[in-house]
Motif scaffolding. Structure first.
Motif, PDB file in Angstrom:
ATOM      1  N   ILE A  18     -19.968  35.055   5.790  1.00  0.00           N
ATOM      2  CA  ILE A  18     -21.267  34.648   5.247  1.00  0.00           C
ATOM      3  C   ILE A  18     -21.321  34.905   3.742  1.00  0.00           C
ATOM      4  N   THR A  19     -20.775  36.035   3.298  1.00  0.00           N
ATOM      5  CA  THR A  19     -20.761  36.352   1.868  1.00  0.00           C
ATOM      6  C   THR A  19     -19.922  35.340   1.090  1.00  0.00           C
ATOM      7  N   VAL A  20     -18.739  35.015   1.614  1.00  0.00           N
ATOM      8  CA  VAL A  20     -17.872  34.045   0.935  1.00  0.00           C
ATOM      9  C   VAL A  20     -18.550  32.679   0.885  1.00  0.00           C
ATOM     10  N   LEU A  21     -19.172  32.254   1.973  1.00  0.00           N
ATOM     11  CA  LEU A  21     -19.871  30.966   1.976  1.00  0.00           C
ATOM     12  C   LEU A  21     -21.013  30.949   0.966  1.00  0.00           C
ATOM     13  N   GLY A  22     -21.745  32.039   0.851  1.00  0.00           N
ATOM     14  CA  GLY A  22     -22.819  32.118  -0.132  1.00  0.00           C
ATOM     15  C   GLY A  22     -22.296  32.017  -1.549  1.00  0.00           C
ATOM     16  N   TRP A  23     -21.202  32.742  -1.843  1.00  0.00           N
ATOM     17  CA  TRP A  23     -20.627  32.663  -3.187  1.00  0.00           C
ATOM     18  C   TRP A  23     -20.091  31.264  -3.470  1.00  0.00           C
ATOM     19  N   LEU A  24     -19.470  30.613  -2.483  1.00  0.00           N
ATOM     20  CA  LEU A  24     -18.984  29.247  -2.684  1.00  0.00           C
ATOM     21  C   LEU A  24     -20.139  28.292  -2.937  1.00  0.00           C
ATOM     22  N   TYR A  25     -21.230  28.494  -2.241  1.00  0.00           N
ATOM     23  CA  TYR A  25     -22.418  27.657  -2.429  1.00  0.00           C
ATOM     24  C   TYR A  25     -22.933  27.788  -3.862  1.00  0.00           C
ATOM     25  N   MET A  26     -23.037  29.031  -4.346  1.00  0.00           N
ATOM     26  CA  MET A  26     -23.502  29.240  -5.725  1.00  0.00           C
ATOM     27  C   MET A  26     -22.477  28.726  -6.740  1.00  0.00           C
ATOM     28  N   LEU A  27     -21.190  28.883  -6.453  1.00  0.00           N
ATOM     29  CA  LEU A  27     -20.148  28.375  -7.339  1.00  0.00           C
ATOM     30  C   LEU A  27     -20.217  26.858  -7.417  1.00  0.00           C
ATOM     31  N   GLY A  28     -20.527  26.208  -6.295  1.00  0.00           N
ATOM     32  CA  GLY A  28     -20.678  24.755  -6.288  1.00  0.00           C
ATOM     33  C   GLY A  28     -21.780  24.302  -7.222  1.00  0.00           C
ATOM     34  N   PHE A  29     -22.922  24.996  -7.202  1.00  0.00           N
ATOM     35  CA  PHE A  29     -24.003  24.659  -8.121  1.00  0.00           C
ATOM     36  C   PHE A  29     -23.585  24.880  -9.575  1.00  0.00           C
ATOM     37  N   PHE A  30     -22.860  25.960  -9.833  1.00  0.00           N
ATOM     38  CA  PHE A  30     -22.404  26.244 -11.189  1.00  0.00           C
ATOM     39  C   PHE A  30     -21.455  25.152 -11.677  1.00  0.00           C
ATOM     40  N   VAL A  31     -20.478  24.783 -10.854  1.00  0.00           N
ATOM     41  CA  VAL A  31     -19.522  23.736 -11.221  1.00  0.00           C
ATOM     42  C   VAL A  31     -20.256  22.413 -11.407  1.00  0.00           C
ATOM     43  N   TYR A  32     -21.186  22.111 -10.525  1.00  0.00           N
ATOM     44  CA  TYR A  32     -21.959  20.877 -10.635  1.00  0.00           C
ATOM     45  C   TYR A  32     -22.731  20.824 -11.956  1.00  0.00           C
ATOM     46  N   THR A  33     -23.333  21.938 -12.351  1.00  0.00           N
ATOM     47  CA  THR A  33     -24.078  21.995 -13.611  1.00  0.00           C
ATOM     48  C   THR A  33     -23.155  21.803 -14.800  1.00  0.00           C
ATOM     49  N   ILE A  34     -22.032  22.487 -14.819  1.00  0.00           N
ATOM     50  CA  ILE A  34     -21.078  22.353 -15.931  1.00  0.00           C
ATOM     51  C   ILE A  34     -20.552  20.925 -15.991  1.00  0.00           C
ATOM     52  N   LEU A  35     -20.193  20.354 -14.857  1.00  0.00           N
ATOM     53  CA  LEU A  35     -19.684  18.988 -14.816  1.00  0.00           C
ATOM     54  C   LEU A  35     -20.737  18.004 -15.310  1.00  0.00           C
ATOM     55  N   THR A  36     -21.977  18.213 -14.917  1.00  0.00           N
ATOM     56  CA  THR A  36     -23.060  17.341 -15.377  1.00  0.00           C
ATOM     57  C   THR A  36     -23.221  17.416 -16.882  1.00  0.00           C
ATOM     58  N   LEU A  37     -23.212  18.625 -17.430  1.00  0.00           N
ATOM     59  CA  LEU A  37     -23.345  18.778 -18.881  1.00  0.00           C
ATOM     60  C   LEU A  37     -22.186  18.121 -19.629  1.00  0.00           C
ATOM     61  N   VAL A  38     -20.977  18.269 -19.116  1.00  0.00           N
ATOM     62  CA  VAL A  38     -19.813  17.657 -19.767  1.00  0.00           C
ATOM     63  C   VAL A  38     -19.924  16.137 -19.717  1.00  0.00           C
ATOM     64  N   LEU A  39     -20.287  15.595 -18.558  1.00  0.00           N
ATOM     65  CA  LEU A  39     -20.409  14.140 -18.447  1.00  0.00           C
ATOM     66  C   LEU A  39     -21.548  13.612 -19.314  1.00  0.00           C
ATOM     67  N   TRP A  40     -22.634  14.330 -19.401  1.00  0.00           N
ATOM     68  CA  TRP A  40     -23.733  13.917 -20.282  1.00  0.00           C
ATOM     69  C   TRP A  40     -23.291  13.914 -21.741  1.00  0.00           C
ATOM     70  N   TYR A  41     -22.506  14.891 -22.110  1.00  0.00           N
ATOM     71  CA  TYR A  41     -22.056  14.976 -23.491  1.00  0.00           C
ATOM     72  C   TYR A  41     -21.241  13.740 -23.868  1.00  0.00           C
ATOM     73  N   PHE A  42     -20.382  13.279 -22.975  1.00  0.00           N
ATOM     74  CA  PHE A  42     -19.525  12.141 -23.287  1.00  0.00           C
ATOM     75  C   PHE A  42     -20.203  10.793 -23.074  1.00  0.00           C
ATOM     76  N   ASN A  43     -21.343  10.749 -22.413  1.00  0.00           N
ATOM     77  CA  ASN A  43     -22.029   9.482 -22.132  1.00  0.00           C
ATOM     78  C   ASN A  43     -23.463   9.498 -22.637  1.00  0.00           C
ATOM     79  N   ILE A  44     -23.712  10.025 -23.813  1.00  0.00           N
ATOM     80  CA  ILE A  44     -25.071  10.152 -24.341  1.00  0.00           C
ATOM     81  C   ILE A  44     -25.753   8.794 -24.478  1.00  0.00           C
ATOM     82  N   ASN A  45     -25.068   7.800 -25.001  1.00  0.00           N
ATOM     83  CA  ASN A  45     -25.686   6.482 -25.182  1.00  0.00           C
ATOM     84  C   ASN A  45     -26.083   5.867 -23.852  1.00  0.00           C
TER      85      ASN A  45
END
Length: 133
Positions: A18-45
């Motif tokens: 349960i602890t590992v699944l919780g950390w993976l869940y939070m890591l998924g949100f973190f990766v998703y946020t970073i990926l979103t910011l990177v993609l936004w940076y390259f596709n501003i227009n």
């Protein structure tokens, strides 16, 4: 009553999973946020052209308002449920505390003499040569 901190292996494994699944869940949100910011940076227009239409702004405001209303409803329900539980069960005195542990029980549990138990209880500073557990 003595409290023994050892747990069954099955319980430890379930808690670890349960602890590992919780950390993976939070890591998924973190990766998703970073990926979103990177993609936004390259596709501003593209984002600027797609985001700033009046219909998109109204849809965003609509989603925010529905979310706020849902949060207020959930808060009201939880607050009402808490008040109900407090009124219904708050004044009941049902706790049963464990009996005090005697020096004899401690000596038997740790397999040490009663004199040593009393000495350990009365001293302010204890240095153990070896662990007694």
């Amino acid at each position: 009553m003595l409290i023994d901190g050892r747990q069954k292996r099955r319980i430890k494994i379930i808690e670890s999973i349960i602890t590992v699944l919780g950390w993976l869940y939070m890591l998924g949100f973190f990766v998703y946020t970073i990926l979103t910011l990177v993609l936004w940076y390259f596709n501003i227009n593209y984002i600027y052209n797609e985001l700033f239409f009046m219909q998109n702004i109204f849809d965003t405001l609509k989603i925010i308002s529905v979310t706020v209303i849902a949060a207020i409803v959930a808060f009201t329900i939880m607050l009402g449920w808490g008040q109900y539980n407090y009124q219904r069960f708050g004044n009941l005195d049902r706790r049963q505390f464990p009996k005090a542990v005697s020096s004899d029980a401690l000596a038997e549990y740790f397999k040490i003499p009663i004199q040593q138990v009393e000495e350990l209880q009365n001293n302010k500073w204890i240095t153990l040569e070896k662990t007694i557990v």
